[in-house]
Design an enzyme around this catalytic site. Structure first.
Site, PDB file in Angstrom:
ATOM      1  N   ARG A   1     -21.035 -23.892 -11.836  1.00  0.00           N
ATOM      2  CA  ARG A   1     -21.667 -23.302 -13.011  1.00  0.00           C
ATOM      3  C   ARG A   1     -21.443 -21.798 -13.059  1.00  0.00           C
ATOM      4  NH1 ARG A   1     -23.681 -24.201 -18.157  1.00  0.00           N
ATOM      5  NH2 ARG A   1     -25.240 -22.605 -18.633  1.00  0.00           N
ATOM      6  N   GLU A   2     -21.500 -21.156 -11.917  1.00  0.00           N
ATOM      7  CA  GLU A   2     -21.434 -19.694 -11.884  1.00  0.00           C
ATOM      8  C   GLU A   2     -20.037 -19.166 -12.208  1.00  0.00           C
ATOM      9  OE1 GLU A   2     -23.657 -17.480 -11.636  1.00  0.00           O
ATOM     10  OE2 GLU A   2     -25.430 -18.354 -10.703  1.00  0.00           O
ATOM     11  N   SER A   3     -19.015 -19.739 -11.606  1.00  0.00           N
ATOM     12  CA  SER A   3     -17.682 -19.129 -11.689  1.00  0.00           C
ATOM     13  C   SER A   3     -16.581 -20.080 -12.110  1.00  0.00           C
ATOM     14  CB  SER A   3     -17.312 -18.541 -10.324  1.00  0.00           C
ATOM     15  OG  SER A   3     -17.162 -19.589  -9.363  1.00  0.00           O
TER      16      SER A   3
ATOM     17  N   TYR B   1     -28.974 -23.264 -17.418  1.00  0.00           N
ATOM     18  CA  TYR B   1     -28.427 -23.153 -16.070  1.00  0.00           C
ATOM     19  C   TYR B   1     -29.045 -24.187 -15.136  1.00  0.00           C
ATOM     20  CZ  TYR B   1     -27.317 -20.916 -11.571  1.00  0.00           C
ATOM     21  OH  TYR B   1     -26.882 -20.648 -10.301  1.00  0.00           O
TER      22      TYR B   1
END
Length: 649
Positions: free
Chosen positions: A499-501, A606
């Site tokens: 999800r982050e990168s 998120y």
């Protein structure tokens, strides 16, 4: 520290070894090409050995710099020929943009129009483009120019000739000047307000006086004339700008003032809708009970999907289950059918004792692959719907994609140390590819170990069901190792990193977060100190092993803080623990109500994404089977989401 049981790790370790990137081997001509490209960037044409690169797949990159250097003198025919030769490469788009800029700056507008292909991107190029159209297509130029004019900030100098011409032709008149003035006032651009005010004639003296009266006192909106400017043509812009500021400063007082002045105002409906949309939005976000009746009356007329969703969320906070059903019914059909709203529709009917209707809605939600789809499946006691797409390619297909020019150029750019250009080549091709070509590209990227490029290929080509490509086996040895050391489920770590990168180890957010797990430098430094390590610094934290170690430790600390609750811990990873502490003290008690009550849209999405991704990763490790895998633990489903969740009270 207690943790969720770890999943079997041996299959993951085997996968990790299989997905290591393949080595890049130089090919004949690469060295000459690398030197030629560097020379071309510096305009050192004599240093280029043309014979050594003529047959190289990247020769067009040198040609690009040579032609760019000759602009604006180069003829449009030369530019068009270049665009045709490189139509399958990002070089074509870059060259078109460079030509528009160069021809525009030189005032060679016929040449500009010869190479333009509709409105270009970027304000400077758009201003050149519409200036070029002033004589060729004056109405199109006027429409485009007015759009560029209607902003509350200064535009680039390239726009000055366009604006001057449109003002001289009367296409930008006093009303347009006044509207821009009010936008500048709204944005705090006092210098522009003064400048634009000087362009208005005496007929606007009353409008300027009204604006002066409203400076610093939005409440004066009830005491200024309802008719602003000649024939009241300035009323809409002034009242919209004033209410914009007033609503944000004091929503309750702003609504009271609006109800006084609205009946006597004659303004365009677009202004009225913008004002009332703001009032409704802030009344709901700030939970102003006194405004609720007005909001409920105006929402059906505004018919805005986002406002209906927000109103439904307010009804959920209030446990107004009848209201939940009624407001979901007002959503557009496409939105209403989403798993999220079908789930809440089911919950509402369940609370009202209508189990048959609730079960039907749960079944509709459970067909989707997302947080609420999985939560609905849990309610029904049925397996999750992964909707997994399988793809297979034979050797002939793989050889064909390897010989495809965009793929060859990507490989060559990587060989000569140009990863940025390689990414541009690849993503341009993925966005333009047919579904079959895109799948072949994804298969190629997977076999090369290009994890970040693989994920972005699925996004560009919208291959949403190709889960083995969207969630590849990447850095799993690190996730396994640090998951075991910290006691954190490695699938949760994978979900966070994905999800982050999207598996880009060099990802850098606008806020400064870095690497696979998007750590802020200050967070990385603090975690390192707690581990007795040196601060890795802004570049050391990009190293995958370091980033995953520190990210795993940090999410482990958040799990400690929230009694191993992953919903709260992942929310804290994204938004910070102090915010989550506050949300828990004000939260509803059920897990789903807690998730829906998170005030930040980004964090709300998120948390849902990370827990959903965790299920997908765990399922893929089982060949796509979801048996034995759950979105939440029994404790996470049943515990109270309030202040008692904090380990330190």
């Amino acid at each position: 520290m207690p943790r969720l049981p770890l999943v079997p790790w041996k299959p993951l370790l085997t996968a990790a070894l299989l997905c290591l990137p393949a080595a890049v081997h130089a090919e004949p001509g690469d060295s000459a090409m690398r030197d030629a490209l560097q020379a071309a960037r510096q305009h050192r044409w004599a240093a280029i050995d043309r014979a050594a690169i003529d047959d190289h797949v990247l020769a067009g990159y040198v040609d690009y710099h040579r032609l760019k250097a000759r602009l604006p003198a180069a003829e449009p025919g030369e530019v068009e020929a270049f665009l045709e030769r490189h139509a399958d490469s990002p070089l074509a788009g870059w060259m078109r943009g460079q030509a528009i800029s160069a021809y525009g700056e030189a005032g060679r507008y016929r040449r500009l129009l010869a190479v333009a292909d509709g409105e270009p991107s970027g304000t400077v190029r758009q201003c050149h483009y519409y200036t070029a159209l002033l004589d060729e297509a004056p109405q199109v130029a006027a429409e485009g120019g007015r759009r560029l004019w209607a902003v509350g900030h200064s535009q680039p100098d390239a726009c000055d000739p366009l604006f001057a011409s449109l003002r001289a032709r009367g296409e930008i008149g006093p009303e347009d000047i006044w509207e821009r003035l009010t936008l500048a006032w709204q944005d705090g651009e006092t210098g522009m307000v003064t400048y634009l005010g000087g362009l208005l004639g005496d007929g606007w003296d009353g409008a300027r006086a009204a604006l002066d009266r409203l400076q610093g006192d939005f409440s004066a909106i009830t005491r200024v004339p309802a008719c602003i400017g000649p024939e009241c043509r300035g009323s809409g812009a002034l009242f919209a700008a004033t209410m914009h500021g007033f609503t944000r400063a004091d929503t309750e007082a702003a609504l009271e003032a609006w109800r006084k002045v609205a009946p006597s105002l004659t303004i365009d409906e677009a202004y009225r809708e913008a004002i009332e949309h703001d009032l409704a939005f802030y009344s709901l976000v700030r939970d102003i009970d006194q405004n609720r009746g007005w909001v409920d009356g105006v929402l059906p007329r505004l018919a805005d999907s986002d406002l209906f969703e927000l109103r439904t969320r307010v009804a959920l906070t209030d446990r107004d289950w009848t209201g939940v059903i009624d407001w979901i019914a007002r959503l557009p059909e496409a939105a209403r059918g989403e798993a999220r709203w079908q789930y809440w529709l089911a919950r509402a009917h369940e609370q009202r004792g209508d189990d048959a209707t609730a079960q039907a809605a749960y079944r509709r939600a459970a067909g989707e692959r997302d947080f609420y789809g999985f939560a609905a499946a849990d309610r029904l006691g049925q397996p999750y719907a992964l909707n997994l797409e399988r793809n297979h390619f034979d050797e002939a297909q793989r050889r064909a994609i390897a010989d495809w020019p965009p793929v060859r150029r990507t490989e060559a750019l990587l060989r000569i140390g140009e990863p940025g250009l390689a990414a541009s080549e690849w993503y341009t091709a993925a966005a333009r590819a047919t579904p079959e070509e895109a799948r072949a590209m994804a298969d190629y990227a997977q076999r090369q170990g290009w994890n970040a490029r693989l994920v972005q290929t699925t996004i560009a080509a919208k291959l949403w069901d190709a889960l083995e490509w969207r969630f590849p086996e990447a850095y799993r040895d690190h996730f396994l190792r640090w998951g075991e050391v910290t006691g954190v489920d490695p699938y949760l770590l994978m979900g966070i990193a994905r999800r982050e990168s999207a598996y880009n180890p060099e990802a850098l957010s606008p806020a400064g977060a870095r690497g696979l797990m998007q750590l802020m430098p200050a967070t990385a430094a603090a975690v390192s100190r707690r581990l007795g390590l040196d601060d890795p610094g802004p570049y050391g934290v990009l190293e995958p092993a370091v980033n995953i170690r520190l990210g795993s430790t940090y999410i482990g600390e958040m799990l400690d803080r929230y009694r191993d609750n992953r919903l709260a811990a992942t929310a804290a990873y994204n938004a910070g623990p102090h915010r989550v502490d506050r949300w828990l003290k004000e939260a509803p008690e059920a897990f789903d109500l807690f998730v829906e009550s998170i005030p930040f849209r980004e964090t709300r999405h998120y948390v849902q994404a990370v827990l959903t991704y965790r299920v997908i990763f765990a399922s893929l490790a089982q060949g796509g089977a979801t048996q034995g895998i759950s979105l939440l633990t029994p404790a996470e489903q049943s515990m109270r989401y309030d202040g008692s969740l904090l380990a330190r009270n």
